[in-house]
Design an enzyme around this catalytic site. Structure first.
Site, PDB file in Angstrom:
ATOM      1  N   LEU A  16      17.233  31.919 -65.672  1.00  0.00           N
ATOM      2  CA  LEU A  16      18.633  32.233 -65.380  1.00  0.00           C
ATOM      3  C   LEU A  16      19.575  31.224 -66.052  1.00  0.00           C
ATOM      4  CD1 LEU A  16      20.476  34.151 -63.627  1.00  0.00           C
ATOM      5  CD2 LEU A  16      20.609  32.261 -62.031  1.00  0.00           C
ATOM      6  N   LYS A  65      20.865  34.699 -55.578  1.00  0.00           N
ATOM      7  CA  LYS A  65      20.169  35.693 -54.743  1.00  0.00           C
ATOM      8  C   LYS A  65      18.666  35.553 -54.949  1.00  0.00           C
ATOM      9  CE  LYS A  65      19.124  39.892 -57.193  1.00  0.00           C
ATOM     10  NZ  LYS A  65      19.291  41.285 -57.449  1.00  0.00           N
ATOM     11  N   ASP A  98      26.825  36.903 -55.779  1.00  0.00           N
ATOM     12  CA  ASP A  98      26.396  38.275 -55.997  1.00  0.00           C
ATOM     13  C   ASP A  98      27.037  38.624 -57.326  1.00  0.00           C
ATOM     14  OD1 ASP A  98      26.481  41.135 -56.183  1.00  0.00           O
ATOM     15  OD2 ASP A  98      25.918  41.207 -54.080  1.00  0.00           O
ATOM     16  N   HIS A  99      26.236  38.665 -58.396  1.00  0.00           N
ATOM     17  CA  HIS A  99      26.882  38.691 -59.715  1.00  0.00           C
ATOM     18  C   HIS A  99      27.675  39.974 -59.964  1.00  0.00           C
ATOM     19  CE1 HIS A  99      23.143  40.745 -60.921  1.00  0.00           C
ATOM     20  NE2 HIS A  99      23.860  41.265 -61.881  1.00  0.00           N
ATOM     21  N   HIS A 121      24.242  44.173 -53.887  1.00  0.00           N
ATOM     22  CA  HIS A 121      25.210  44.655 -54.890  1.00  0.00           C
ATOM     23  C   HIS A 121      25.907  45.952 -54.462  1.00  0.00           C
ATOM     24  CE1 HIS A 121      23.295  41.609 -57.141  1.00  0.00           C
ATOM     25  NE2 HIS A 121      22.254  42.303 -57.536  1.00  0.00           N
TER      26      HIS A 121
END
Ligand code: NAP
Length: 499
Positions: free
Chosen positions: A15, A150, A179-180, A241
């Site tokens: 990431l 997350k 929460d992208h 999401h």
């Protein structure tokens, strides 16, 4: 912006390379990083500062949305980066880290504002937070913040436990749960657009017939089998999401809302969401799993043939649900939400279907498309308003006109740029509050139970489609259909019948 030390746990991970460094680089180009900015990367791997900088540079070359071809600029950017070996479970490593941070702050003559970014597996979140607290890493002479990735829990109880443990080390206003999807520019625009008086006036059950929220992926389980097979679409996408998209869309924000109002209104939505009973889940939730098929012209294998997945796996790679918000604005409007892997196309979109009040009054509604408002969230970003109008060429006939707004893709910041920028500013608007997380898990909990006890049939769908025909039936029962699905007929084989 306050001078900041950015302490990155998981600095050698996937990431960090694919999202965090490219986001920081683009913020640097846009002059959106603090004037005085230092980053300390942490991992178990032995590395010196120079090889760390080289790996960061490589990740920028590979993943930055803007080309990284200005050597001087990159050198400037990398000046902020240092690396230190740290094992999360070793308390003495935190002492060493504290020493390093204080040394950097002294060199830069800055106050101790520290942002701890946890880009590591969720099993480490509690330990890191506790060790930060114990070792005195959060100084009293500046601020401290915790940015956390997350997944946040795997059910209601684990999410509550994690929230409780984090609260022992950080106050809620110091915790930024990523929460992208909330970082995606179109999702952020939903917050602003909703406050527009024209849309605000239409945002009710008087005018809206139904709402459809879709997040399709074309990829399968890829190399995440070990993780995904215990998680499924319900935990991986739906609880976080998809429910966040629902909250952002329906929170009915008054003009000039601040972050407190946004959070308050989102919480209200979750509280008004009609709860499901475990025994009734199958009436409004569809569970699916992809089998072999063709995705965008390429043959792909079925889920249970994927490496690392047991041939008997009952895991959900697709979920669709019908939800109802029982409040003044939304009572009677069905919300259809679906998300799945190995779909026909990669797209995240929201479609608002309006009621046909004008037509109805004229008694001529048959066969006409309703007025639609479409938010394209990704991979393209745009808004389309489809309006029905009389066709001057054909007396008594109607035609649709489309008003389109599409952003140039090049200029759109990545979700992680928006989120990191907000975290550096201490703006929590687009992060998940503790209450939202727990309320989402609470709503999803009966679905988890029903899946576990096989109270909901698992439908196999052919890869390259939009889920199973039961997904269509979910809307057909109410007299609607999914918009923008160009799909041929498909064979559905129920794998498990209702007991
Ligand atoms: P990853 O590639 O497996 O990286 C894990 C990182 O944790 C590595 O830097 C590793 O460093 C470090 N680490 C592991 N054990 C450690 C220990 N005992 N002490 C110190 N460091 C340790 O994982 P990732 O894909 O980057 O994911 C990180 C987090 O982001 C996870 O919570 C994941 O769920 C979340 N996330 C990831 C993505 C994604 O696209 N990758 C998307 C959304 C959310 P060393 O090996 O050097 O110790």
């Amino acid at each position: 912006m306050d001078p900041t030390t950015f302490i990155l746990f998981g600095a050698t991970g996937d990431l960090a390379k694919r999202k965090i460094y490219p986001a920081l680089y683009n913020l640097f180009i846009d002059q959106k990083l603090p004037q005085s900015f230092a980053l300390i990367g942490l991992g178990r791997r032995e590395m010196n500062d120079e090889s760390f900088k080289a790996s960061v540079e490589q990740s920028i070359h590979n993943f930055s949305r803007r080309e990284a071809n200005n050597a001087a600029l990159i050198r400037d950017f990398l000046r902020a980066f240092r690396y230190s070996v740290l094992d999360i479970s070793r308390k003495e490593d935190y002492k060493k880290l504290l020493h390093l941070i204080e040394q950097r702050e002294e060199e830069l003559h800055v106050s101790p504002n520290r942002l701890f970014y946890l880009s590591v597996g969720p099993e480490f979140f509690e330990t890191i937070a506790a060790n930060i607290q114990e070792s005195g890493l959060g100084s009293e002479n500046g601020w401290k913040r915790l940015v956390i990735e997350k997944p946040f829990g795997r059910d209601l109880q684990s999410a509550r436990d994690l929230n409780r443990k984090l609260a022992q080390a950080f106050a809620e206003h110091e915790i930024f749960r990523i929460d992208h999807y909330l970082g995606k520019p179109m999702v952020q625009k939903l917050e602003i657009l909703q406050q527009n008086p024209v849309l605000n006036a239409l945002w009710t059950n008087h005018y809206i017939a139904n709402v459809q929220i879709t997040a399709n992926e074309t990829v399968g389980v890829e190399d995440r089998a070990g993780y995904y097979d215990h998680v499924g679409a319900v935990r991986d996408m739906f609880q976080n999401h998809m429910l966040q998209l629902l909250m952002m869309l329906t929170s009915h924000l008054p003009k000039n809302s601040n972050f407190e109002m946004v959070r308050f209104k989102k919480k209200k939505v979750m509280e008004a969401l009609e709860p499901l009973q475990k025994e009734e889940v199958s009436a409004s939730v569809i569970r699916g799993q992809y089998k072999a098929g063709i995705v965008q012209g390429k043959p792909v294998i079925g889920y249970t043939s994927e490496p690392g997945i047991a041939p008997t796996s009952m895991n959900d790679t697709f979920i669709a649900a019908r939800l109802q918000i029982d409040d003044y604005f939304w009572r009677g409007v069905p919300f259809y939400i679906r998300t799945g892997k190995r779909m026909n196309e990669k797209s995240t979109r929201i479609v608002i279907e309006f009621k046909e009040r004008l037509d109805a009054s004229q008694g001529t509604t048959d066969g006409k498309a309703p007025n639609l408002l479409v938010f394209e969230i990704s991979p393209n970003e745009g808004i389309t308003l489809q309006l029905n109008t009389r066709d001057p060429q054909h007396k008594g006939g109607y035609k649709s006109i489309q008003l389109d707004f599409h952003e140039s893709q090049e200029d759109i910041p990545e979700a992680y740029e928006n989120l990191i920028y907000d975290a550096l500013h201490g703006n929590p608007t687009f992060f998940a509050h503790r209450d939202e997380v727990e309320l989402s898990w609470k709503w999803v909990q009966p679905i988890l139970g029903a899946f576990e006890e096989n109270l909901v049939p698992l439908h196999l769908y052919e890869a390259g489609y939009y889920g199973s025909s039961e997904t269509d039936a979910l809307l057909a029962k109410d007299g609607y259909h999914w918009w923008f699905d160009a799909k041929p007929e498909q064979q559905i084989e129920p794998l498990l019948s209702m007991p």
